[in-house]
Design a protein around this motif. Sequence first.
Motif, PDB file in Angstrom:
ATOM      1  N   VAL A 167       0.839  -1.202   0.000  1.00 50.69           N
ATOM      2  CA  VAL A 167       0.000   0.000   0.000  1.00 50.69           C
ATOM      3  C   VAL A 167       0.876   1.254   0.000  1.00 50.69           C
ATOM      4  N   SER A 168       1.976   1.213   0.750  1.00 48.36           N
ATOM      5  CA  SER A 168       2.893   2.345   0.780  1.00 48.36           C
ATOM      6  C   SER A 168       3.519   2.591  -0.592  1.00 48.36           C
ATOM      7  N   VAL A 169       3.897   1.545  -1.295  1.00 52.78           N
ATOM      8  CA  VAL A 169       4.465   1.709  -2.638  1.00 52.78           C
ATOM      9  C   VAL A 169       3.403   2.256  -3.590  1.00 52.78           C
ATOM     10  N   LEU A 170       2.168   1.806  -3.423  1.00 53.54           N
ATOM     11  CA  LEU A 170       1.056   2.344  -4.199  1.00 53.54           C
ATOM     12  C   LEU A 170       0.937   3.855  -3.990  1.00 53.54           C
ATOM     13  N   VAL A 171       0.987   4.298  -2.737  1.00 51.32           N
ATOM     14  CA  VAL A 171       0.893   5.720  -2.429  1.00 51.32           C
ATOM     15  C   VAL A 171       2.057   6.482  -3.059  1.00 51.32           C
ATOM     16  N   LEU A 172       3.255   5.913  -2.987  1.00 49.72           N
ATOM     17  CA  LEU A 172       4.431   6.561  -3.569  1.00 49.72           C
ATOM     18  C   LEU A 172       4.220   6.828  -5.061  1.00 49.72           C
ATOM     19  N   CYS A 173       3.766   5.821  -5.795  1.00 55.61           N
ATOM     20  CA  CYS A 173       3.571   5.969  -7.244  1.00 55.61           C
ATOM     21  C   CYS A 173       2.420   6.915  -7.566  1.00 55.61           C
ATOM     22  N   TRP A 174       1.333   6.797  -6.816  1.00 59.31           N
ATOM     23  CA  TRP A 174       0.149   7.635  -7.044  1.00 59.31           C
ATOM     24  C   TRP A 174       0.470   9.106  -6.789  1.00 59.31           C
TER      25      TRP A 174
END
Length: 288
Positions: A167-174
Amino acid sequence: MLTTVNKYLSLVKFSHTIFAMPFAMTGFFMATVKEAHPFQWQTFLLVVLCMVFARSAAMAFNRWLDADIDKRNPRTARREIPAGVISANKALYFVIGNAVLFMLCAWFINRLCFFLSPVALLVVLGYSYTKRFTALCHLVLGLGLSLAPIGAFLSVTGYFAILPVMVSVLVLCWVSGFDIIYALQDEEFDRSQSLNSIPAWLGKPGALRFSEVLHVIAAALVITIGITGHFSWLYWIGAAVFIVMLVSQHLLVKPHDLSRVNLAFMTTNGIASVVYGVFVISDMFLTV
């Protein structure tokens, strides 16, 4: 008193807390629901306060550090410090106060969070310097906001797990992707001031392609999280809305037409964050 509070809320763009808070709550409930740790109101409130204090410190520090740059940029010249609404010294005191309160709240959560709190501050405050030496500054901003879900998870569990990390990597990319879109407005100014950004480096068409790649990765992570976490139909509704909002940003903004950048930045991302967070958390309670 109310006027003073409003000035500081405007300084830190408090309404933009909506971007990261739902993901922090997602990390928190992954710990209490999926990992079956007991829900504690004290920890919940401390997580919320950590989010508010860390973000307020980061935003105010950015405004303080960039005051001279903002003054020269027609788009930002009316921000609180260059406009004289809040003095630079008061803004710096505000940063220090919020940083101290953030670390204090982390202390009351658990020792791991407290020991990691200076690292978190280094990332979220350090972002403000990055535009001076790297075009990848948008990724550092994304990294700062990506600490929210894993930090909230750690506040409950005291250990790492793959799902909140994803989820953290998702937030980083988003976040990195939509910050690049927002930065399109300052392409010419950044070049004139020798500041670094993806738009200044690659131009508007290239920057939009870069943003698209990040958002494709974000969409792939949304799907992967759903599969890995064994989520049910509620999750997939939220996931579908989130991906549609990602796509819509790139339909709204074109290299030759930036008139809808603010709509893409605030409205679509606000909807994406809230809807995804609500449906993910609801799904966890549904399938517990």
